[in-house]
Structures are given as structure tokens and as C-alpha cells.
Design a protein around this motif. Sequence first.
Motif, PDB file in Angstrom:
ATOM      1  N   ASP A  27      -6.649   0.875   1.353  1.00 45.04           N
ATOM      2  CA  ASP A  27      -7.925   0.463   1.942  1.00 45.04           C
ATOM      3  C   ASP A  27      -8.443  -0.851   1.365  1.00 45.04           C
ATOM      4  O   ASP A  27      -8.697  -1.801   2.084  1.00 45.04           O
ATOM      5  N   ASN A  28      -8.609  -0.915   0.048  1.00 43.77           N
ATOM      6  CA  ASN A  28      -9.152  -2.135  -0.546  1.00 43.77           C
ATOM      7  C   ASN A  28      -8.826  -2.179  -2.032  1.00 43.77           C
ATOM      8  O   ASN A  28      -9.704  -1.999  -2.876  1.00 43.77           O
ATOM      9  N   PHE A  31      -5.081   3.310 -12.953  1.00 41.35           N
ATOM     10  CA  PHE A  31      -5.147   1.918 -12.498  1.00 41.35           C
ATOM     11  C   PHE A  31      -3.976   1.612 -11.563  1.00 41.35           C
ATOM     12  O   PHE A  31      -4.119   0.841 -10.610  1.00 41.35           O
ATOM     13  N   ASP A  32      -2.824   2.222 -11.809  1.00 36.27           N
ATOM     14  CA  ASP A  32      -1.692   2.090 -10.901  1.00 36.27           C
ATOM     15  C   ASP A  32      -2.061   2.568  -9.501  1.00 36.27           C
ATOM     16  O   ASP A  32      -1.803   1.897  -8.506  1.00 36.27           O
ATOM     17  N   ALA A  33      -2.655   3.748  -9.430  1.00 39.37           N
ATOM     18  CA  ALA A  33      -3.001   4.327  -8.128  1.00 39.37           C
ATOM     19  C   ALA A  33      -4.021   3.464  -7.396  1.00 39.37           C
ATOM     20  O   ALA A  33      -3.907   3.253  -6.175  1.00 39.37           O
ATOM     21  N   ILE A  34      -5.003   2.962  -8.122  1.00 36.37           N
ATOM     22  CA  ILE A  34      -6.007   2.096  -7.515  1.00 36.37           C
ATOM     23  C   ILE A  34      -5.350   0.843  -6.933  1.00 36.37           C
ATOM     24  O   ILE A  34      -5.721   0.358  -5.864  1.00 36.37           O
ATOM     25  N   SER A  35      -4.336   0.350  -7.617  1.00 36.61           N
ATOM     26  CA  SER A  35      -3.634  -0.844  -7.158  1.00 36.61           C
ATOM     27  C   SER A  35      -2.819  -0.589  -5.892  1.00 36.61           C
ATOM     28  O   SER A  35      -2.450  -1.538  -5.194  1.00 36.61           O
ATOM     29  N   LEU A  36      -2.530   0.664  -5.598  1.00 40.13           N
ATOM     30  CA  LEU A  36      -1.741   1.027  -4.425  1.00 40.13           C
ATOM     31  C   LEU A  36      -2.596   1.489  -3.255  1.00 40.13           C
ATOM     32  O   LEU A  36      -2.059   1.815  -2.196  1.00 40.13           O
ATOM     33  N   ASN A  37      -3.909   1.523  -3.452  1.00 37.24           N
ATOM     34  CA  ASN A  37      -4.796   2.015  -2.394  1.00 37.24           C
ATOM     35  C   ASN A  37      -4.691   1.133  -1.150  1.00 37.24           C
ATOM     36  O   ASN A  37      -4.870  -0.084  -1.236  1.00 37.24           O
ATOM     37  N   PRO A  85       0.836  -1.209   0.000  1.00 38.44           N
ATOM     38  CA  PRO A  85       0.000   0.000   0.000  1.00 38.44           C
ATOM     39  C   PRO A  85       0.864   1.250   0.000  1.00 38.44           C
ATOM     40  O   PRO A  85       1.984   1.249   0.520  1.00 38.44           O
ATOM     41  N   SER A  86       0.363   2.314  -0.596  1.00 39.65           N
ATOM     42  CA  SER A  86       1.129   3.545  -0.715  1.00 39.65           C
ATOM     43  C   SER A  86       0.201   4.746  -0.617  1.00 39.65           C
ATOM     44  O   SER A  86      -0.974   4.679  -0.992  1.00 39.65           O
TER      45      SER A  86
END
Length: 238
Positions: A165-166, A157-163, A30-31
Motif C-alpha cells: 500500500d505505502n 521493519f522488513d514487513a513494513i518495507s514490503l507493504n 510489494p509482497s
Amino acid sequence: MDVATENVDVESGNTSDPEDDNCSDNDFEPSKLGTKEYWEDAYQKELETFTDIGDVGEIWFGEESMSRVLRWMDKANIPENAAILDIGTGNGAFLVELAKHGYRNLTGIDYSSASVELARKILEAEDLTDVTVKEMDFLNCYGELKGFDVCIDKGTFDAISLNPDNSKEGKKLYLQVLKDALKDKGFFAVTSCNWTKEQLLDRFSEGFDFVQELPTPSFQFGGKTGNSVTALIFKRVH
């Protein structure tokens, strides 16, 4: 909304889990780069800078990332009236380039209010008043986005992959909303610094056909060659 490179895998040239290059539900650590708070703060600062000195801010992945997609659009004969969606538009730089390239039916969305305000101001400064920019969370707008001929993602999509939370649920929702937004045989252009070609092919195997990989800069390290960025084109199939 775009992200910077995390851990580069020398074997593939992209960022991935060093212990497992296959897709999993825990591909990355996560980031903060996966949080709305980070991007709201980043674009608020860029908005203030633009207001003060007219600097539009950073072009994520560089200008070449836009040029390579535009070159593909030319070769694919994407018509100027095609409905185009810029997912996570950030400062709207890609919308500006698309408009200057002659495309007339453009929509950009971002969940950061500061991003949307910045993009609108930059488009207005360029006298591009016919471009639509909306404050919208891509993961929470199922059914609201439809009829697009081309969807473009440069880091979202990169950012979503680093979320933190979920990300697992976020990646599933992303695919559902994307498929709903695109017309049958519509195109999806994705640029990533976190995912390898093989991982993206796996992630978008359901409901999409792979069209082609766009050339990106390569590097050599330890006698191996790789790419720090992956750019792929998919076609929506029902």
C-alpha cells in the motif's frame, strides 16, 4: 510479525533491489508478507495449533537470533529493570526468553489480534504473567509509546518495507515512532533479512548512532561471502 527472505543479493548477502543497492523509495517488490491480513491468518493458524497440541509455532530467524541479542544485552550491562519493547512480538517467543533471562519490565506489541492472543497464552503457559502484550499498530501509535530503554525489532521493519500500500510512508512513520518511543541514549536492536548493513545505517542515520554489528551466519556462493541476516545495534541521540 516477521518476514522470510525474499531475493538474496550474493554481493551483500542480504535481500535488496538487484539493480540498485542504495536506499530508494522502491527497495523491494510489494509482497503479501507486508500485509496485516497475511499475519492475522498466519497467527490464527498458529493459535489454533497451540490450542490443540501446545506447539508455540515458528521462531523467526531461529533461536540464535534471540540468543545473539541477549548476549549483546549481557555485554552492554542492560539492567534487569530496563523498559524493553518487542516490536511485532508475534508469538511472544522473544518475550519469554527475555523474561527467563531476568528482565522484568517487558512490553510486546503486534497489530495482529491473533498474535496477541497467542503470545498471552504462551506467556501464561510459562507462568510469566507480568509481561505486557498489547494489540497495537506501531505505525499508528505515535505518542503512545514512550520511555523505553531498549526497542527490539526482528522482522517488523522488513514487513513494513514490503507493504504493497505505502511502504515509503510506512518507513518514515516507523522512524518517527521509534525515536519517540526510546529514551535518550536508549538502544535499538534490529534484525533483518531484507536490508544490508549499509542500507540500515542509511535508514537510521537520523537520530541514531551506530553502536555495533552482531555476528550472523555467513555463506559462500560463487567465490563470494555474505550474510543472509543483518543484526545491528543503534543508540538514540537527540
